[in-house]
Design an enzyme around this catalytic site. Structure first.
Site, short mmCIF file in Angstrom:
data_model
loop_
_atom_site.label_atom_id
_atom_site.label_comp_id
_atom_site.label_asym_id
_atom_site.label_seq_id
_atom_site.Cartn_x
_atom_site.Cartn_y
_atom_site.Cartn_z
CB CYS A 18 -45.02 15.48 -20.25
SG CYS A 18 -45.31 17.45 -20.02
CB CYS A 21 -47.79 21.11 -25.83
SG CYS A 21 -45.63 20.91 -25.66
CB CYS A 127 -40.23 17.87 -26.72
SG CYS A 127 -40.07 17.75 -24.58
CB CYS A 165 -40.70 23.29 -21.11
SG CYS A 165 -40.40 21.30 -20.32
CG HIS A 205 -31.61 40.36 -17.06
ND1 HIS A 205 -31.33 39.95 -16.12
CD2 HIS A 205 -30.66 41.60 -17.19
CE1 HIS A 205 -30.98 41.07 -15.16
NE2 HIS A 205 -30.20 41.22 -16.26
CB CYS A 208 -36.91 40.92 -15.02
SG CYS A 208 -37.20 40.45 -13.59
CB CYS A 228 -32.15 40.27 -8.49
SG CYS A 228 -31.56 39.41 -9.90
CB CYS A 234 -32.47 34.16 -11.82
SG CYS A 234 -34.25 34.73 -12.96
CB CYS A 243 -42.24 35.39 -19.05
SG CYS A 243 -42.21 33.98 -20.17
CB CYS A 255 -41.71 31.51 -13.51
SG CYS A 255 -42.25 30.10 -14.77
CB CYS A 262 -36.24 32.68 -15.40
SG CYS A 262 -36.40 32.77 -17.69
CB CYS A 265 -38.71 26.59 -20.07
SG CYS A 265 -40.41 27.82 -20.73
#
Ligand code: SF4
Ligand code: SF4
Length: 294
Positions: A18, A21, A127, A165, A205, A208, A228, A234, A243, A255, A262, A265
């Protein structure tokens, strides 16, 4: 460019993708995309991006000839960056990147040809790394990951996967910088899915900020609520990425911080193996999914 600066040639080929990236990379902040394209990424080393269909000014056969020239003249020196999965049905004709001497050049052909003489291949995004959305069921174009295609062709060049992603710009820029600084990664630098441990070595996790809610059984029933997000689907308990520590959009949020579960991805098998996206993992998920090789 000063003659003291060593140029590392790079060719970016886009397959079934798409372009997210590329868009994510354009959002790189430090260094910015301008710094990346014009300045040394690390002192004394500059990435000479010779082909990128979306951001280059050149087009048509002269641009494609630059790709061929790079493979011929800078063999074993250039990085091949691939965004998107590789469609393999109908001899790859579902995805072509242009024409050379009247013949369509499929992504499958381009990637195989370029990989043979590259220093290494970086699969940019989920991908290219694992097949991602284009290879999701029913996969009419028989899209595959870069690694799968290279294995089918008997090409054993080093592959580094930078999934996501899209992937965080730091993950890609950091991976390129690591190669320029230290050379190709050793097996210990990568996990079982060929992802750099520096970025994908930690379980979401475990880092987080909502983990205390999980441990005390306080679960949100709707997105946007405190608590949570496990019961909202999640996938943080089975997803390896930094992340929660790195954050996105120049450190603004991520996210789960924004109230969304999450969706895993960065994981092999995304999206199919992570379905249903917004239903909670069952107790045997860790064993059942087997989506991360450690
Ligand atoms: S929100 Fe997700 S990652 Fe965070 S503690 Fe809950 S299940 Fe784990
Ligand atoms: S939090 Fe999960 S879904 Fe969001 S970017 Fe990170 S790995 Fe992907």
């Amino acid at each position: 460019m000063s003659s003291k600066v060593v140029e590392c040639p790079a060719v970016w080929i886009a397959g079934a993708s798409c372009s997210g990236c590329s868009i994510s990379l354009l959002n790189a902040v430090s260094p910015s995309i301008k710094n990346l394209l014009i300045d040394p990424v690390i002192p004394g080393k500059h990435v000479n991006l010779r082909f990128h269909a979306t951001i280059m000014a050149g087009q048509g056969e002269p641009a494609l000839k630059v790709v061929r020239d790079t493979a011929a003249q800078r063999a074993e020196e250039y990085l091949l960056l691939v965004e998107g999965a590789i469609p393999t049905a109908e001899d790859g004709l579902y995805c072509t990147i242009g024409e050379l001497e009247g013949e369509e050049l499929t992504v499958r052909e381009a990637v195989s040809e370029l990989a043979r003489s590259a220093l290494a291949i970086i699969s940019v995004g989920t991908c290219a790394s694992f097949g991602g959305i284009p290879s999701g069921s029913p996969n009419p174009s028989e899209a595959k990951s870069v690694k799968e295609v290279l294995e089918e062709e008997g090409i054993s060049k080093p592959v580094i996967n930078v999934p996501g992603c899209p992937p965080h710009p730091d993950w890609l820029v950091g991976t390129i910088a690591m190669v320029l600084l230290n050379g190709l990664p050793s097996p210990d630098d990568l996990d079982g899915a060929l992802r750099p441990k520096a970025f994908y070595g930690k379980l979401i996790h475990d880092n987080c900020p909502r983990r205390a809610y999980f441990d005390s059984g306080q679960f949100a029933r709707h997105t946007g609520e405190p608590g949570c997000l496990y019961e909202l689907g999640c996938k943080g308990p089975v997803t390896y990425a930094d992340c929660p520590l790195r954050l996105w959009n120049n450190g603004v949020n991520w996210c789960v911080g924004a109230g969304s579960p999450c969706i895993g991805c960065v994981e092999p098998g995304f999206p199919d193996k992570l379905q249903p996206m917004f239903k909670k993992l069952d107790e045997t998920a860790l064993e059942r999914f087997k989506i991360s090789v450690r």
